[in-house]
Design an enzyme around this catalytic site. Sequence first.
Site, PDB file in Angstrom:
ATOM      1  N   HIS A 131       0.865  -1.185   0.000  1.00 24.35           N
ATOM      2  CA  HIS A 131       0.000   0.000   0.000  1.00 24.35           C
ATOM      3  C   HIS A 131       0.902   1.235   0.000  1.00 24.35           C
ATOM      4  O   HIS A 131       2.011   1.190   0.528  1.00 24.35           O
ATOM      5  CB  HIS A 131      -0.828  -0.056   1.287  1.00 24.35           C
ATOM      6  CG  HIS A 131      -1.936   0.937   1.381  1.00 24.35           C
ATOM      7  ND1 HIS A 131      -1.736   2.226   1.774  1.00 24.35           N
ATOM      8  CD2 HIS A 131      -3.271   0.813   1.150  1.00 24.35           C
ATOM      9  CE1 HIS A 131      -2.892   2.867   1.798  1.00 24.35           C
ATOM     10  NE2 HIS A 131      -3.842   2.034   1.416  1.00 24.35           N
ATOM     11  N   ASP A 144       3.026  -4.934   7.793  1.00 24.74           N
ATOM     12  CA  ASP A 144       1.811  -4.144   7.686  1.00 24.74           C
ATOM     13  C   ASP A 144       0.638  -5.124   7.759  1.00 24.74           C
ATOM     14  O   ASP A 144       0.318  -5.802   6.781  1.00 24.74           O
ATOM     15  CB  ASP A 144       1.839  -3.386   6.350  1.00 24.74           C
ATOM     16  CG  ASP A 144       0.513  -2.727   6.026  1.00 24.74           C
ATOM     17  OD1 ASP A 144      -0.411  -2.821   6.851  1.00 24.74           O
ATOM     18  OD2 ASP A 144       0.416  -2.127   4.944  1.00 24.74           O
ATOM     19  N   GLN A 191      -4.569  -5.467   6.586  1.00 22.28           N
ATOM     20  CA  GLN A 191      -5.580  -6.367   6.017  1.00 22.28           C
ATOM     21  C   GLN A 191      -5.591  -7.711   6.731  1.00 22.28           C
ATOM     22  O   GLN A 191      -6.646  -8.309   6.925  1.00 22.28           O
ATOM     23  CB  GLN A 191      -5.330  -6.583   4.513  1.00 22.28           C
ATOM     24  CG  GLN A 191      -5.495  -5.332   3.672  1.00 22.28           C
ATOM     25  CD  GLN A 191      -6.910  -4.777   3.690  1.00 22.28           C
ATOM     26  OE1 GLN A 191      -7.882  -5.496   3.905  1.00 22.28           O
ATOM     27  NE2 GLN A 191      -7.038  -3.480   3.476  1.00 22.28           N
ATOM     28  N   LYS A 251     -10.307  -1.117  10.512  1.00 14.63           N
ATOM     29  CA  LYS A 251     -10.466  -2.256   9.599  1.00 14.63           C
ATOM     30  C   LYS A 251     -10.781  -3.537  10.355  1.00 14.63           C
ATOM     31  O   LYS A 251     -10.992  -4.592   9.760  1.00 14.63           O
ATOM     32  CB  LYS A 251      -9.201  -2.440   8.766  1.00 14.63           C
ATOM     33  CG  LYS A 251      -8.986  -1.279   7.784  1.00 14.63           C
ATOM     34  CD  LYS A 251      -7.873  -1.583   6.807  1.00 14.63           C
ATOM     35  CE  LYS A 251      -7.301  -0.355   6.178  1.00 14.63           C
ATOM     36  NZ  LYS A 251      -7.933   0.006   4.915  1.00 14.63           N
ATOM     37  N   CYS A 308      -4.634   2.637  -3.786  1.00 16.31           N
ATOM     38  CA  CYS A 308      -3.367   3.047  -3.159  1.00 16.31           C
ATOM     39  C   CYS A 308      -2.262   2.055  -3.482  1.00 16.31           C
ATOM     40  O   CYS A 308      -1.412   1.755  -2.634  1.00 16.31           O
ATOM     41  CB  CYS A 308      -3.488   3.202  -1.659  1.00 16.31           C
ATOM     42  SG  CYS A 308      -4.689   4.413  -1.145  1.00 16.31           S
TER      43      CYS A 308
HETATM   44  C1  LIG Z   1      -2.427  -3.083   3.274  1.00 16.68           C
HETATM   45  C2  LIG Z   1      -2.748  -1.729   3.815  1.00 16.68           C
HETATM   46  N1  LIG Z   1      -1.793  -1.030   4.425  1.00 16.68           N
HETATM   47  C3  LIG Z   1      -2.032   0.180   4.944  1.00 16.68           C
HETATM   48  C4  LIG Z   1      -3.270   0.771   4.854  1.00 16.68           C
HETATM   49  C5  LIG Z   1      -3.467   2.122   5.435  1.00 16.68           C
HETATM   50  O1  LIG Z   1      -4.370   2.115   6.482  1.00 16.68           O
HETATM   51  P1  LIG Z   1      -4.778   3.462   7.187  1.00 16.68           P
HETATM   52  O2  LIG Z   1      -5.262   4.366   6.106  1.00 16.68           O
HETATM   53  O3  LIG Z   1      -5.842   3.067   8.144  1.00 16.68           O
HETATM   54  O4  LIG Z   1      -3.551   3.986   7.853  1.00 16.68           O
HETATM   55  C6  LIG Z   1      -4.296   0.086   4.221  1.00 16.68           C
HETATM   56  C7  LIG Z   1      -5.639   0.704   4.088  1.00 16.68           C
HETATM   57  O5  LIG Z   1      -6.232   0.795   3.070  1.00 16.68           O
HETATM   58  C8  LIG Z   1      -4.029  -1.195   3.686  1.00 16.68           C
HETATM   59  O6  LIG Z   1      -4.988  -1.886   3.051  1.00 16.68           O
END
Ligand SMILES: Cc1ncc(COP(=O)(O)O)c(C=O)c1O
Lengths: 129, 398
Positions: free
Chosen positions: B115, B190, B193, B216, B356
């Site tokens: 992401h 990370d 998900q 999430k 993203c």
């Molecule tokens: C794999 C992954 N990493 C990071 C994020 C970022 O999350 P946040 O916007 O809650 O910081 C997301 C959210 O879409 C994600 O799907």
Amino acid sequence: MDLYAQNILDRYKNPFYKDKKLDAVINHKEANRSCGDKVELSLKIEGDKVTGYAFSGNGCAVSMASADMLGDLIEGMTKEEILKLTKEEIYAMLGIEISIRRSKCALLGLLALQNALLSEPRSWSDYHI
Amino acid sequence: MDYKKDFPIFKQRPELVYLDNAATSQKPQAVLDSEKNYYERLNSNVHRGAHFLAEEATIAYEGTRQAVADFIGAGKTNEIVFTRNATEGINLVARSYGDEFLNEGDEVLLSKMEHHSNIVPWLQLKERKGIVVKYLDIDDDGQFVFDGSQITSKTKFVSLTGMSNILGSIPNLKPIIEAAHEKGAKVLIDACQLAVHSPIDVQELDVDFLVLSAHKIYGPTGVGVLYGKEELLKQMPPFMGGGEMIQEVFEDHFSPAEIPHKFEAGTPNIAGVVVMKAAIDYISKIGFDQIQKEEHELTEYALEKLKSLPYLSLVGPKTSKNRGSVISFTIKGVHPHDIAEGLSQSNICIRSGQHCGQILMDYCDLSATARISLAFYNTKSDVDKTVKALEEIYQYFN
Ligand SMILES: Cc1ncc(COP(=O)(O)O)c(C=O)c1O
């Protein structure tokens, strides 16, 4: 399913200005990275008038139809008139209601067109969206 | 089981088919009740009042820290830092650990399915320190292409996703974490998900850092978690300065508080943190065994149904093996944005675009995809409605 008005669907499926050959003087590209839409414009300029319009690109029906209909709208316009075009005029040209979430789709062609003629490029915030 | 009854939004909007859970999940009644309860009975600032109310709020706030530690298998509560979201957690590590311990020419290894929030902080570190950012390739099953050679003595940090938010794949992290540690590199996962689909054990995985977002995992927006190994968090300088994170302040210097408070400058999202515990408790009540069973069945069902549409192409793994319930696809002749618009007109929420993940999109030579992401509360009927609408959308454009 009745997704979009017929005029949008028609221009999306059978565009008039898309991928047309033009000995262009100006080429300009804009993208809406969040949804992956791209528009690349070619313009022919004579004096202060835009006398030729074509585009290529890839995007949703609204963005592609809007870029195509723009070709009709600006026929005979001067550069100055083109730079004065507003988002309301584009929405009126499309003839459908544009929700906030689709505003960038509707205006991508206009952004590309106006930025093709400007040395200081406009951004989305200039259209108050 | 009808899990939707636990989620008030489905009562307010009975027609809603919500398949955008990877963006944010819906919130169960227990979470909403907890938020109301907090403001009605506990509201007060934490760690800084001599009165009983501040103490009760602090106990509730710290209670979530314990719940999070248990949720991800951390040994100690001081290894849990509350942030605004997962993104802030990664930025914290890139700023604090990165600026302190990484130098020009050092390599940070990411993957092409990260992401943006796990790419941009490292590119910013590259701008500040001249580090080198490298990327693991992705294979057809959405797994990392890794044979050991991608980690060398130059590799100082490895930051990878636990589950792709686009492909839905759950990569095999163990061998990469081991190889990184063999070369002395630190590893961040990370788990944004992954955390909602699978139990996590940071000690078993032996990760150095891990991030997730409460919103999430059925919790509130505005709260994230950074897990860091105690000895690393202790060595790292503070990220932001202000109240809460200091021990002493003089005219010309300060000394930071102990971890984890060192990294929690200013009044935190107290309500959000307190409420996050209700989300974790809710997940525990349902149980990951049940969640995984429901989601696996739904994913298999959705994959079969989608595969039966000849004009639809799945992007990412084609089976339910090593994957979560996130499915990306494209339809011939219909832009993903038009797919999402068409579904939206049928009360079905999905996401379209680049999610993203521009690097993955460019790598796969795609301008955008449509993505459905299922939660255990979704039903086969949600999938059926979606497939029916997809057929209509295709007809409309062809
Ligand atoms: C794999 C992954 N990493 C990071 C994020 C970022 O999350 P946040 O916007 O809650 O910081 C997301 C959210 O879409 C994600 O799907």
